[in-house]
Design a protein around this motif. Sequence first.
Motif, PDB file in Angstrom:
ATOM      1  N   PHE A   1       1.302  -1.204   0.015  1.00  0.00           N
ATOM      2  CA  PHE A   1       0.061  -0.176   0.033  1.00  0.00           C
ATOM      3  C   PHE A   1       0.594   1.475   0.103  1.00  0.00           C
ATOM      4  O   PHE A   1       2.166   1.488   0.540  1.00  0.00           O
ATOM      5  N   THR A   2       0.371   2.498  -0.445  1.00  0.00           N
ATOM      6  CA  THR A   2       1.076   3.903  -0.447  1.00  0.00           C
ATOM      7  C   THR A   2       0.427   4.138   0.352  1.00  0.00           C
ATOM      8  O   THR A   2       1.455   5.376   1.110  1.00  0.00           O
ATOM      9  N   ASN A   3      -0.146   3.950   1.028  1.00  0.00           N
ATOM     10  CA  ASN A   3      -1.146   4.955   2.007  1.00  0.00           C
ATOM     11  C   ASN A   3      -1.263   4.153   3.707  1.00  0.00           C
ATOM     12  O   ASN A   3      -2.164   2.922   3.425  1.00  0.00           O
ATOM     13  N   VAL A   4      -1.331   4.232   4.936  1.00  0.00           N
ATOM     14  CA  VAL A   4      -1.407   3.487   5.414  1.00  0.00           C
ATOM     15  C   VAL A   4      -2.092   4.553   6.388  1.00  0.00           C
ATOM     16  O   VAL A   4      -1.726   5.303   7.129  1.00  0.00           O
ATOM     17  N   LEU A   5      -3.922   4.945   6.839  1.00  0.00           N
ATOM     18  CA  LEU A   5      -4.105   5.856   7.304  1.00  0.00           C
ATOM     19  C   LEU A   5      -4.349   4.252   8.931  1.00  0.00           C
ATOM     20  O   LEU A   5      -5.032   3.494   8.544  1.00  0.00           O
ATOM     21  N   ILE A   6      -4.494   4.889   9.758  1.00  0.00           N
ATOM     22  CA  ILE A   6      -5.139   4.537  11.210  1.00  0.00           C
ATOM     23  C   ILE A   6      -6.316   5.107  11.808  1.00  0.00           C
ATOM     24  O   ILE A   6      -5.981   6.560  11.963  1.00  0.00           O
ATOM     25  N   GLN A   7      -7.260   5.262  12.448  1.00  0.00           N
ATOM     26  CA  GLN A   7      -8.460   5.995  12.494  1.00  0.00           C
ATOM     27  C   GLN A   7      -9.204   5.184  14.111  1.00  0.00           C
ATOM     28  O   GLN A   7      -9.254   4.644  13.899  1.00  0.00           O
ATOM     29  N   PHE A   8      -8.133   6.267  14.858  1.00  0.00           N
ATOM     30  CA  PHE A   8      -9.368   6.469  16.217  1.00  0.00           C
ATOM     31  C   PHE A   8     -10.628   6.344  16.198  1.00  0.00           C
ATOM     32  O   PHE A   8     -11.121   6.897  15.738  1.00  0.00           O
ATOM     33  N   ALA A   9     -11.140   5.262  16.830  1.00  0.00           N
ATOM     34  CA  ALA A   9     -13.097   5.969  17.263  1.00  0.00           C
ATOM     35  C   ALA A   9     -13.626   5.170  18.124  1.00  0.00           C
ATOM     36  O   ALA A   9     -12.742   3.960  18.574  1.00  0.00           O
ATOM     37  N   LYS A  10     -14.501   5.574  18.082  1.00  0.00           N
ATOM     38  CA  LYS A  10     -14.898   4.916  20.133  1.00  0.00           C
ATOM     39  C   LYS A  10     -15.730   3.683  19.876  1.00  0.00           C
ATOM     40  O   LYS A  10     -16.270   3.364  18.729  1.00  0.00           O
ATOM     41  N   HIS A  11     -15.297   2.723  20.510  1.00  0.00           N
ATOM     42  CA  HIS A  11     -15.673   1.002  20.406  1.00  0.00           C
ATOM     43  C   HIS A  11     -16.573   0.632  21.361  1.00  0.00           C
ATOM     44  O   HIS A  11     -15.930   0.982  22.868  1.00  0.00           O
ATOM     45  N   THR A  12     -18.016   0.840  21.332  1.00  0.00           N
ATOM     46  CA  THR A  12     -18.592  -0.010  22.717  1.00  0.00           C
ATOM     47  C   THR A  12     -18.976  -1.190  22.888  1.00  0.00           C
ATOM     48  O   THR A  12     -19.268  -1.395  21.609  1.00  0.00           O
ATOM     49  N   PRO A  13     -19.670  -2.059  23.861  1.00  0.00           N
ATOM     50  CA  PRO A  13     -20.449  -3.285  23.278  1.00  0.00           C
ATOM     51  C   PRO A  13     -21.331  -3.154  23.286  1.00  0.00           C
ATOM     52  O   PRO A  13     -21.906  -1.432  23.660  1.00  0.00           O
TER      53      PRO A  13
END
Length: 370
Positions: A287-299
Amino acid sequence: MNKRWKCRITAVALAASFLLTGCGSSEEETTAPVVTEVVTEAPTTEAKLQVTEPSTIQDADKVSLAKDGKVKNPLTGLWIDESYQNMRPISVQISNVQPAIPQTGIARADIIYEMLVEGGITRLNAIITEYQGIEKLGPMRSARHYYDRKALEYDAIFFCWGTSIYAQADIDGGLANLEAVDLNYEPGGFRSDDRFAPHNAYTNSEGLNGRIDKHGFSREHRSIYQKMYKFNETFTPIEGNPAKKVTTKFHNNRQPWFEYDEEDQLYYRFQYGEEQIDNETGEQLAFTNVLIQFAKHTPMPDLPELWDIEWTGEGDGFYCTGGKVIPVTWKNTKGVTKWYNMDGSELSMNPGKTWITVFQNSNREGIVFE
C-alpha cells in the motif's frame, strides 16, 4: 524486508511531539480555471482541457478528467480504464483468522479496512472498483453493522456471507440507501474443497454481477455519493516522524505490521509472523498509504460480546506514507468521512492503494512507529 528499526514511537508519544513542534505549513488558496469538458485526440499523451470561468482550486474534485481512454479512480487517484468512470465499487467482507489465509483476490482492492470483531479477532473489508474478471474472492465471512455502514459511505454494493442480527436489520431495510447481498442465502457464492468450512466461502465476478442484476442495483454512483479523498498528482513526500515500520497491536496475540520499502515507496503487510499474500497473485499485499483511525468502540447493550463503532462526529488518527507519519483528524459530516491535517486543511494523499486500520480510542499505545 525483515529489518529492525532502532527508533520506536508509540501513538501517544508521537501525538504529543507533534503538538509541541507542529506539522508542516498550510497551503495557500489559489485561483484556478474550472475544467468543464475533456477533449481527447488520438494519439495523445496528455488530456486536452476546455477552460471556462475561473473559480477556486477546491472545485477541482467536481471535475472528471480523462486521458488516453482512462479516468482517475476517486479511491486511489490512479488512472483506470474509462469504462469504470462513475462506477460504484463493491464492498466485501473477508475473513482474517489464521485458517483463512492466504486470502484470494483481495489485492484487487483499492482500500482495505481492518476492524475488530468479537473474540479479539479482526475482519477485513475490501473495497474494489475494478471487480470485473475476478475468478475467486475470499474467503468471505459474516457482516457486522459498522462494516455495512462504512460501505454506504462509498455508495458501495455490500456483499457478505452471513450477518450479525444488527447487520441483518440494516440489510432488511433498517439502513436507508444500503444495497447489500448475503451470499449465504443467495446464489453467487461457492465453497472451495481445499479448506474446511467456514473458511472456504468465495465469490467471483460472475456471482457478483448476477446478484447485482437480480436485485436491480445501479452500477453507477447514485446522487448520494460524495468523493471522500483528495490526492496529489504525483508522489509527494511528507515531513513527519520516521515510520519505516508500523505495528498495530490489537492485543498480545494479534500484532500485524507494515514495513516500508524505499525503492518502490510501498508499505508491505505482515501478519501472523509472516508476509500477507494474495493467493491469486502470489504477491505480498502492499500500500502507498496507511491510515489509522481512532474511533469509539463500545459493547452492544443487549449482546456485549459484539462491538459498536461510532462513525459519527470527529476524531483523530495518523497518516503514513513515504516512510513518514503525521497526525491527522477525521470528521464525518452527513455520513461521509474526510481527513484533515492538523492545521485544518484537507489531507492530500499520495496516489495509490490505502489500508485503513480502525483502532480503539482506549488502546492508543497499541500503535507503534519505528
